[in-house]
Design a protein around this motif. Structure first.
Motif, PDB file in Angstrom:
ATOM      1  N   MET A   1      -2.343  24.088  26.642  1.00 42.49           N
ATOM      2  CA  MET A   1      -1.663  24.384  25.373  1.00 42.49           C
ATOM      3  C   MET A   1      -0.547  23.384  25.114  1.00 42.49           C
ATOM      4  O   MET A   1      -0.361  22.905  23.997  1.00 42.49           O
ATOM      5  CB  MET A   1      -1.107  25.800  25.390  1.00 42.49           C
ATOM      6  CG  MET A   1      -2.189  26.836  25.272  1.00 42.49           C
ATOM      7  SD  MET A   1      -1.575  28.475  24.986  1.00 42.49           S
ATOM      8  CE  MET A   1      -1.374  28.456  23.223  1.00 42.49           C
ATOM      9  N   LEU A   2       0.194  23.034  26.181  1.00 44.15           N
ATOM     10  CA  LEU A   2       1.280  22.073  25.986  1.00 44.15           C
ATOM     11  C   LEU A   2       0.728  20.711  25.603  1.00 44.15           C
ATOM     12  O   LEU A   2       1.324  20.006  24.777  1.00 44.15           O
ATOM     13  CB  LEU A   2       2.130  21.979  27.252  1.00 44.15           C
ATOM     14  CG  LEU A   2       3.134  23.116  27.371  1.00 44.15           C
ATOM     15  CD1 LEU A   2       3.739  23.159  28.745  1.00 44.15           C
ATOM     16  CD2 LEU A   2       4.231  22.918  26.358  1.00 44.15           C
ATOM     17  N   LEU A   3      -0.446  20.326  26.179  1.00 41.63           N
ATOM     18  CA  LEU A   3      -1.050  19.045  25.778  1.00 41.63           C
ATOM     19  C   LEU A   3      -1.408  19.073  24.291  1.00 41.63           C
ATOM     20  O   LEU A   3      -1.197  18.087  23.568  1.00 41.63           O
ATOM     21  CB  LEU A   3      -2.299  18.776  26.606  1.00 41.63           C
ATOM     22  CG  LEU A   3      -2.085  18.137  27.963  1.00 41.63           C
ATOM     23  CD1 LEU A   3      -3.420  17.869  28.613  1.00 41.63           C
ATOM     24  CD2 LEU A   3      -1.310  16.841  27.809  1.00 41.63           C
TER      25      LEU A   3
ATOM     26  N   GLY B   1       2.935  14.305  18.070  1.00 42.16           N
ATOM     27  CA  GLY B   1       2.932  12.861  17.927  1.00 42.16           C
ATOM     28  C   GLY B   1       3.939  12.214  18.854  1.00 42.16           C
ATOM     29  O   GLY B   1       4.425  12.832  19.793  1.00 42.16           O
ATOM     30  N   THR B   2       4.250  10.942  18.607  1.00 43.24           N
ATOM     31  CA  THR B   2       5.175  10.243  19.494  1.00 43.24           C
ATOM     32  C   THR B   2       6.606  10.520  19.063  1.00 43.24           C
ATOM     33  O   THR B   2       7.051  10.047  18.021  1.00 43.24           O
ATOM     34  CB  THR B   2       4.918   8.738  19.454  1.00 43.24           C
ATOM     35  OG1 THR B   2       4.868   8.362  18.078  1.00 43.24           O
ATOM     36  CG2 THR B   2       3.643   8.373  20.139  1.00 43.24           C
ATOM     37  N   SER B   3       7.292  11.315  19.861  1.00 49.20           N
ATOM     38  CA  SER B   3       8.722  11.521  19.640  1.00 49.20           C
ATOM     39  C   SER B   3       9.313  11.956  20.969  1.00 49.20           C
ATOM     40  O   SER B   3       8.594  12.164  21.938  1.00 49.20           O
ATOM     41  CB  SER B   3       8.961  12.592  18.574  1.00 49.20           C
ATOM     42  OG  SER B   3       8.528  13.837  19.059  1.00 49.20           O
ATOM     43  N   LEU B   4      10.645  12.066  20.986  1.00 49.62           N
ATOM     44  CA  LEU B   4      11.295  12.457  22.228  1.00 49.62           C
ATOM     45  C   LEU B   4      10.935  13.886  22.607  1.00 49.62           C
ATOM     46  O   LEU B   4      10.888  14.237  23.794  1.00 49.62           O
ATOM     47  CB  LEU B   4      12.806  12.314  22.054  1.00 49.62           C
ATOM     48  CG  LEU B   4      13.548  11.731  23.240  1.00 49.62           C
ATOM     49  CD1 LEU B   4      12.872  10.454  23.671  1.00 49.62           C
ATOM     50  CD2 LEU B   4      14.972  11.454  22.867  1.00 49.62           C
ATOM     51  N   ILE B   5      10.638  14.708  21.596  1.00 54.24           N
ATOM     52  CA  ILE B   5      10.267  16.098  21.887  1.00 54.24           C
ATOM     53  C   ILE B   5       8.967  16.139  22.671  1.00 54.24           C
ATOM     54  O   ILE B   5       8.820  16.929  23.608  1.00 54.24           O
ATOM     55  CB  ILE B   5      10.144  16.873  20.570  1.00 54.24           C
ATOM     56  CG1 ILE B   5      11.518  16.981  19.937  1.00 54.24           C
ATOM     57  CG2 ILE B   5       9.577  18.251  20.801  1.00 54.24           C
ATOM     58  CD1 ILE B   5      11.500  17.569  18.581  1.00 54.24           C
ATOM     59  N   ALA B   6       8.011  15.254  22.305  1.00 53.94           N
ATOM     60  CA  ALA B   6       6.740  15.212  23.027  1.00 53.94           C
ATOM     61  C   ALA B   6       6.981  14.829  24.481  1.00 53.94           C
ATOM     62  O   ALA B   6       6.368  15.398  25.391  1.00 53.94           O
ATOM     63  CB  ALA B   6       5.795  14.229  22.361  1.00 53.94           C
TER      64      ALA B   6
ATOM     65  N   ILE C   1      16.072  11.049  28.118  1.00 60.43           N
ATOM     66  CA  ILE C   1      14.964  11.802  27.522  1.00 60.43           C
ATOM     67  C   ILE C   1      15.452  13.147  27.011  1.00 60.43           C
ATOM     68  O   ILE C   1      15.080  13.582  25.919  1.00 60.43           O
ATOM     69  CB  ILE C   1      13.839  11.999  28.555  1.00 60.43           C
ATOM     70  CG1 ILE C   1      13.156  10.670  28.832  1.00 60.43           C
ATOM     71  CG2 ILE C   1      12.809  12.991  28.060  1.00 60.43           C
ATOM     72  CD1 ILE C   1      12.168  10.750  29.943  1.00 60.43           C
ATOM     73  N   LEU C   2      16.320  13.788  27.799  1.00 55.41           N
ATOM     74  CA  LEU C   2      16.805  15.096  27.373  1.00 55.41           C
ATOM     75  C   LEU C   2      17.676  14.988  26.142  1.00 55.41           C
ATOM     76  O   LEU C   2      17.539  15.746  25.189  1.00 55.41           O
ATOM     77  CB  LEU C   2      17.611  15.749  28.502  1.00 55.41           C
ATOM     78  CG  LEU C   2      16.838  16.298  29.682  1.00 55.41           C
ATOM     79  CD1 LEU C   2      17.808  16.790  30.720  1.00 55.41           C
ATOM     80  CD2 LEU C   2      15.955  17.427  29.234  1.00 55.41           C
ATOM     81  N   SER C   3      18.596  14.017  26.145  1.00 54.06           N
ATOM     82  CA  SER C   3      19.632  13.997  25.119  1.00 54.06           C
ATOM     83  C   SER C   3      19.155  13.318  23.848  1.00 54.06           C
ATOM     84  O   SER C   3      19.177  13.906  22.767  1.00 54.06           O
ATOM     85  CB  SER C   3      20.868  13.300  25.686  1.00 54.06           C
ATOM     86  OG  SER C   3      21.637  12.780  24.648  1.00 54.06           O
TER      87      SER C   3
END
Lengths: 86, 102, 143, 165
Positions: B48-50, B57-62, D17-19
């Protein structure tokens, strides 16, 4: 995509009720412990889903903290059961 | 395209989560329940996380989600092992064919 | 569970990352989720993991049990000190705007909130760890 | 000394990565926090003082190369468990078996225990020395697969640079 997320939230909550049956019925502490651990993993996914549905990435931090606390709590309870003290 | 792939992953993960919960109910004793819960839940969570990563998409959250996947794949077997170890030490007998359900 | 190799090794590997994450929660109290209390509790949780994996002596060697009270006093001093600075600058207790206008620096407000959060975090961490170490001390005798 | 530098670099990367903020205040706070954690817990991340950094990096790279096979094995094992749970008659025959391994390294033992938990229908119950007590969902199949899985042991030993006798 958001519809799928909504549907998965509903399914996950239903599976949490399935696990609650095991928590209530037991028998014994180990069964309850493994069921609570499973509920914890489902809760992590629920938190991330809520964050994605409402567009608030802050929920991810809370999910990470929850994953951490779930792990530490399981280990601590296991040690308590094994050695009779924390 | 990316969204289709993401939804496939999410559905597979959801399937494994449901199987984990069903196994927790159906299987006859503690040791076998741990199999369902430990394996299928870890796998379902990862899948599910994948899916969420592909959706994001490509972001720091990913990248953060990927770290969460790594953390879960390291800690979840350990927690399962800890519970299993306790039951074994306390002397819970494993179920064999022909015994009644516990 | 010190003799269990799996739990010991995994605790070793994950403790530093949990600590960095806890400090991240403390520092980003103004812009993200969490704040001083939550971060302090997460930091203390990492010490619980260390207690489980290495026993009491390993943690006390690392942290210094005598210093825990000092840490909590430092945290309270940061919190109360900023509060009284606000009073001295002519505002209410913890009214950051008073200091900001008295000193004349533009974005001091957010930094002051972060400093207060850090004070709370240090105090919570120190007090939680001392409570845990007292609970886990089987003999119950204080040093 | 190089251990401290590597730990600090890994932690500061993790912090970024966290911040995600690149303002001087958050970077400075990150440097201070990572320094504190490095001082407290470098000896936790590296298992012993003699472990050389280069060897750790080599192990890490080899481990990433090993991951795809592990993930494939995990997927197959999961479908197996799902089939056994969903089948109306539940074709299971559980039992406890033991596996002997020549491993000496702590991390290697941990990695093998967690790999056993995740892959072939088995969950690790107890690790004493190099001897693993394992609970299997289907005893015969697990014994067979564990005999075959000697190559899993061998490849893990190769990843962590421990020669197999």
């Amino acid at each position: 995509m958001i519809d799928l997320f909504d549907a998965s939230v509903v399914v996950l909550i239903l599976t949490i009720f399935l696990c609650l049956y095991r928590v209530g019925r037991g028998p014994g502490v180990e069964n309850r412990l493994i069921a609570v651990n499973t509920i914890g993993t489902k809760t992590i996914i629920l938190l991330i889903l809520i964050g994605l549905i409402y567009g608030r990435p802050i929920f991810l931090d809370i999910a990470i903290v929850y994953a951490m606390i779930n792990f530490i709590a399981t280990i601590a309870v296991a040690r308590y059961l094994k050695e009779g003290c924390v | 395209m990316m969204n289709t792939l993401a939804s496939i992953f999410v559905v597979i993960g959801l399937f494994f989560m449901v199987v984990g919960a069903l196994g927790l109910i159906r299987l006859p004793d503690f040791y076998t329940r741990v199999h369902a819960s430990g394996k299928c839940d870890t796998m379902g969570e990862g899948m599910m996380l994948l899916g969420f990563i592909l959706y994001e998409g490509t972001s720091l959250i990913a990248v953060k989600m990927f770290l969460l996947v790594l953390f879960i794949f390291i800690t979840s077997p350990t927690a399962v092992h800890a519970i299993m170890n306790v039951a074994h030490t306390c002397g819970t007998e494993p179920w064999k064919i022909g015994d009644e359900r516990r | 569970m010190r003799e269990n190799v799996v739990i010991r090794t995994i605790s070793r590997i994950s403790v530093p990352f949990i600590q960095v994450f806890a400090l991240y929660v403390i520092v980003h109290g103004a812009v993200g989720a969490g704040g001083g209390f939550q971060g302090g509790v997460a930091f203390a949780a990492s010490f619980i993991l260390m207690f489980i994996a290495f026993g009491l002596s390993g943690v006390e060697k690392r942290l210094g049990k005598k210093w825990l009270m000092v840490y909590s006093i430092i945290g309270i001093a940061i919190y109360a000190g900023i509060g009284f600075l606000c009073l001295a600058a002519g505002g209410n207790y913890l009214e950051y705007g008073a200091i900001e206008s008295a000193v004349g620096v533009a974005h001091l407000h957010g930094y002051l909130i972060d400093a207060v959060e850090m004070g709370i975090g240090i105090t919570v961490m120190a007090v939680m760890v001392s409570i845990i170490s007292d609970v886990m001390d089987r003999d119950g005798e204080s040093p | 000394m190089s251990q401290y530098i590597v730990t600090f670099a890994v932690l500061i990367f993790f912090w970024y990565i966290l911040s995600g903020y690149l303002e001087p205040f958050y970077i400075g706070a990150g440097i201070i926090c990572c320094a504190i954690v490095t001082l407290i817990s470098t000896d936790l991340l590296f298992l012993s003082n003699e472990t050389s950094v280069l060897r750790s990096v080599g192990t890490f790279i080899r481990f990433i190369g090993y991951l795809p096979r592990l993930i494939l094995a995990i997927i197959i094992a999961n479908f197996d468990v799902a089939y056994r749970v969903l089948h109306p008659r539940m074709p299971i025959d559980p039992g406890i078996i033991t596996v002997d391994t020549p491993f000496k390294n702590d991390i290697l033992r941990t990695a093998f225990a967690n790999a056993l938990t995740l892959t072939p229908g088995t969950v690790t119950v107890e690790v004493v020395g190099g001897r693993y007590t394992v609970h299997a969902l289907v005893r015969e199949a697990a014994e067979e697969s564990l005999l075959r899985e000697k190559d899993m042991q061998k490849s893990l030993a190769h990843v962590f640079g421990e020669g197999e006798e």
